[in-house]
Design an enzyme around this catalytic site. Sequence first.
Site, mmCIF file in Angstrom:
data_model
loop_
_atom_site.group_PDB
_atom_site.id
_atom_site.type_symbol
_atom_site.label_atom_id
_atom_site.label_comp_id
_atom_site.label_asym_id
_atom_site.label_seq_id
_atom_site.Cartn_x
_atom_site.Cartn_y
_atom_site.Cartn_z
ATOM 1 N N THR A 1 0.624 -1.250 -0.091
ATOM 2 C CA THR A 1 0.046 0.016 -0.018
ATOM 3 C C THR A 1 0.974 1.370 0.078
ATOM 4 O O THR A 1 1.968 1.071 0.483
ATOM 5 C CB THR A 1 -0.970 -0.121 1.321
ATOM 6 O OG1 THR A 1 -1.700 -1.098 1.130
ATOM 7 C CG2 THR A 1 -1.578 1.300 1.731
ATOM 8 N N GLY B 1 -0.033 -2.301 6.391
ATOM 9 C CA GLY B 1 0.123 -3.529 7.027
ATOM 10 C C GLY B 1 -1.148 -4.372 6.979
ATOM 11 O O GLY B 1 -2.146 -4.016 6.330
ATOM 12 N N GLY C 1 -4.383 -5.048 7.454
ATOM 13 C CA GLY C 1 -5.717 -3.964 7.607
ATOM 14 C C GLY C 1 -6.511 -4.374 8.922
ATOM 15 O O GLY C 1 -6.909 -3.464 9.728
HETATM 16 N N1 ASP Z 1 -3.445 -2.039 5.100
HETATM 17 C C1 ASP Z 1 -3.607 -2.774 3.627
HETATM 18 C C2 ASP Z 1 -4.944 -3.415 3.654
HETATM 19 O O1 ASP Z 1 -4.964 -4.208 4.625
HETATM 20 C C3 ASP Z 1 -2.529 -3.512 3.146
HETATM 21 C C4 ASP Z 1 -1.123 -2.877 2.907
HETATM 22 O O2 ASP Z 1 -1.044 -1.970 3.677
HETATM 23 O O3 ASP Z 1 -0.311 -3.181 2.562
HETATM 24 O O4 ASP Z 1 -5.773 -3.496 2.894
#
Ligand code: ASP
Length: 324
Positions: A195, A246, A248
Amino acid sequence: MGGWAIAVHGGAGVDPNLPKDRQEQATRLLTRCLQIGISALRSSLPAIDVVELVVRELETDPFFNSGRGSALTEKGTVEMEASIMDGADRRCGAVSGVTTVKNPVSLARLVMDKSPHSYLAFSGAEEFAKQMGVEMVENDYFITSDNVGMLKLAKEANSILFDYRIPLESCGAAAVENPPLHMNGLPISVYAPETVGCVVVDSQGHCAAATSTGGLMNKMVGRIGDSPLIGSGTYACDICAVSCTGEGEAIIRGTLARDVAAVMEYKGLDLQEAVDFVIGKRLDKGKAGLIAVSSKGEVTCRFNSVGMFRACAAEDGYMEVGIW
Ligand code: ASP
């Protein structure tokens, strides 16, 4: 007032075996986006415009998990989500389940500026995008061959949270020097997309935050993560701005972004103390990270995952670009 500051992330939970060329590619992209933000701040662009500008750039580049290059659902499609918040007046906008909008962060901005609502999802968000005349593309545009390969591996491993399942003891510097070779029985020398987000305090002391993602690789169709949820993945007020990354589900449980602001406001902690407090108290180990700025011009990047792609800078000349 402490001057402007900016931080950018390209996701937490980095594969410890990430090949050198990928590390260099990530560093180049983060540095370029940081520089775009710094130039905009030097030209006195407001914080809210700077976060949108930087996140658009990250969405357009296929390297990270947002816009083009987004993680794929279990059906091999892309469902993106994004949010943006202006700390000056606590206005916010968010979108989920977007499949044809080239820059979801700008659609989130339009939800904030041009709709009576804060959050639009799926067909309603797509319909609004058409009404607003934003650039739209076929869903295929977002799908890269790297991600098709990753989805295949994720399915073979029967895994959604591909690179967050690395055992804790193999995290951190030791893991980088001596990386685990397998996870769920599969080699993990594959790049897992992450992300993106940006937080900014401008020279007026106004804070803003934006986050954009394709979510988690092999996620269920319809799954919504933390990134579009104001207070979880994104938050900005007159004290600070925060963008998380991270797992989510862990970030949602911890209401991570809002808690940083709440701890600063109610406990009187400074930015660094507040971030450490919230990560220590609210976040499951090994799951996530965040970037944050305060209205005083402080900036910080913190994570308890294996790594976090990040870059930050402040008006006093401080600069950091890092992965681990
Ligand atoms: N936080 C994002 C999600 O869970 C994923 C990420 O941060 O890479 O969709």
